[in-house]
Scaffold this motif. Structure first.
Motif, mmCIF file in Angstrom:
data_model
loop_
_atom_site.group_PDB
_atom_site.id
_atom_site.type_symbol
_atom_site.label_atom_id
_atom_site.label_comp_id
_atom_site.label_asym_id
_atom_site.label_seq_id
_atom_site.Cartn_x
_atom_site.Cartn_y
_atom_site.Cartn_z
ATOM 1 N N ILE A 74 0.971 -1.212 -0.033
ATOM 2 C CA ILE A 74 -0.180 0.065 -0.149
ATOM 3 C C ILE A 74 0.715 1.283 0.041
ATOM 4 C CG2 ILE A 74 -1.631 -1.216 1.214
ATOM 5 C CD1 ILE A 74 -1.103 0.176 3.833
ATOM 6 N N LYS A 75 2.157 1.142 -0.185
ATOM 7 C CA LYS A 75 3.236 2.142 -0.188
ATOM 8 C C LYS A 75 3.043 3.192 0.833
ATOM 9 C CE LYS A 75 3.625 1.837 -5.078
ATOM 10 N NZ LYS A 75 3.702 0.459 -4.959
ATOM 11 N N LYS A 122 -3.892 -2.875 12.942
ATOM 12 C CA LYS A 122 -4.142 -2.280 11.457
ATOM 13 C C LYS A 122 -3.703 -3.114 10.445
ATOM 14 C CE LYS A 122 -4.274 1.992 11.026
ATOM 15 N NZ LYS A 122 -5.739 2.346 10.860
ATOM 16 N N LYS A 123 -2.307 -3.781 10.774
ATOM 17 C CA LYS A 123 -1.702 -4.419 9.563
ATOM 18 C C LYS A 123 -2.669 -5.706 9.238
ATOM 19 C CE LYS A 123 3.190 -3.331 10.587
ATOM 20 N NZ LYS A 123 4.469 -4.073 11.083
ATOM 21 N N VAL A 171 -5.627 -8.930 5.911
ATOM 22 C CA VAL A 171 -7.085 -9.732 5.408
ATOM 23 C C VAL A 171 -7.997 -9.160 4.528
ATOM 24 C CG1 VAL A 171 -9.285 -10.417 6.497
ATOM 25 C CG2 VAL A 171 -7.280 -10.862 7.814
ATOM 26 N N LEU A 172 -8.132 -7.770 4.356
ATOM 27 C CA LEU A 172 -8.764 -7.239 3.338
ATOM 28 C C LEU A 172 -7.998 -7.402 2.022
ATOM 29 C CD1 LEU A 172 -10.068 -4.040 5.262
ATOM 30 C CD2 LEU A 172 -11.293 -5.929 4.354
ATOM 31 N N VAL A 206 -7.273 -10.406 -3.464
ATOM 32 C CA VAL A 206 -6.428 -10.917 -4.058
ATOM 33 C C VAL A 206 -7.216 -12.332 -4.639
ATOM 34 C CG1 VAL A 206 -4.493 -12.320 -4.283
ATOM 35 C CG2 VAL A 206 -4.254 -9.904 -3.566
ATOM 36 N N ILE A 207 -7.785 -12.843 -3.392
ATOM 37 C CA ILE A 207 -8.464 -14.356 -3.739
ATOM 38 C C ILE A 207 -9.655 -14.222 -4.768
ATOM 39 C CG2 ILE A 207 -9.677 -15.971 -2.713
ATOM 40 C CD1 ILE A 207 -7.608 -15.805 -0.261
ATOM 41 N N ALA A 208 -10.361 -13.100 -4.243
ATOM 42 C CA ALA A 208 -11.573 -12.748 -5.134
ATOM 43 C C ALA A 208 -11.274 -12.475 -6.559
ATOM 44 C CB ALA A 208 -12.283 -11.685 -4.582
ATOM 45 N N GLU A 209 -10.203 -11.743 -7.030
ATOM 46 C CA GLU A 209 -9.834 -11.545 -8.283
ATOM 47 C C GLU A 209 -9.569 -12.747 -9.113
ATOM 48 O OE1 GLU A 209 -7.059 -8.307 -8.109
ATOM 49 O OE2 GLU A 209 -8.172 -6.776 -7.238
#
Length: 152
Positions: free
Chosen positions: A7-8, A17-18, A23-24, A29-32
């Motif tokens: 996320i740079k 937060k990490k 997870v998000l 990535v999995i959904a794509e």
């Protein structure tokens, strides 16, 4: 690659937060990748989920409430999904003879054929993400995700 690099981020992120960002990002990535599997079949992941639920009924109809409670994405519009699957002749929808307010949905032979064709591709997709983890790590990840998700 670390999530901060992906996320740079120039700021320090705390562990909580990490985890959320990881997870998000991982879910996306999995959904794509999964959408790439389904795209040639003109099927969304939610439509696929409905078909899998109906196949699990083993020839018995499911009403809209049963489908909704078994959906992975609980905010899906089940009626709209069923309508789209009806147009593709992958499901049938009938009014219950015993209770006219109840709608019963069944998977068609065409829907079953589609799932049978997709099964090896879905398994390949699932295995793709498991290749970097051994069996023990997969068990641990499942345990940790279930623990993380349960807020009560």
């Amino acid at each position: 690659m670390r999530i901060e690099e992906i996320i740079k981020s120039n700021v320090s992120l705390d562990d909580a937060k990490k985890v959320v960002l990881n997870v998000l990002y991982t879910q996306n990535v999995i959904a794509e990748k999964f959408n790439e599997v389904l795209k040639p079949y003109d099927l969304s992941s939610e439509q696929y989920n409905v078909l899998r639920i109906l196949r699990g009924q083993k020839g018995n109809p499911a009403n809209m409430c049963v489908i909704q409670e078994r959906m992975i994405a609980k905010n899906s519009n089940t009626t709209r999904l069923i309508d789209k699957l009806l147009l593709k002749n992958l499901v049938t929808r009938e009014v219950c003879p015993d209770n006219r307010r109840k709608i019963e949905v069944l998977i068609t032979p065409k829907g079953l054929e589609l799932l049978n064709e997709l099964d090896p591709k879905v398994i390949e997709h699932e295995q793709l993400f498991a290749t970097n983890l051994n069996t023990s790590e997969l068990l641990q990840l499942n345990t940790l995700l279930e623990k993380y998700r349960n807020l009560n």
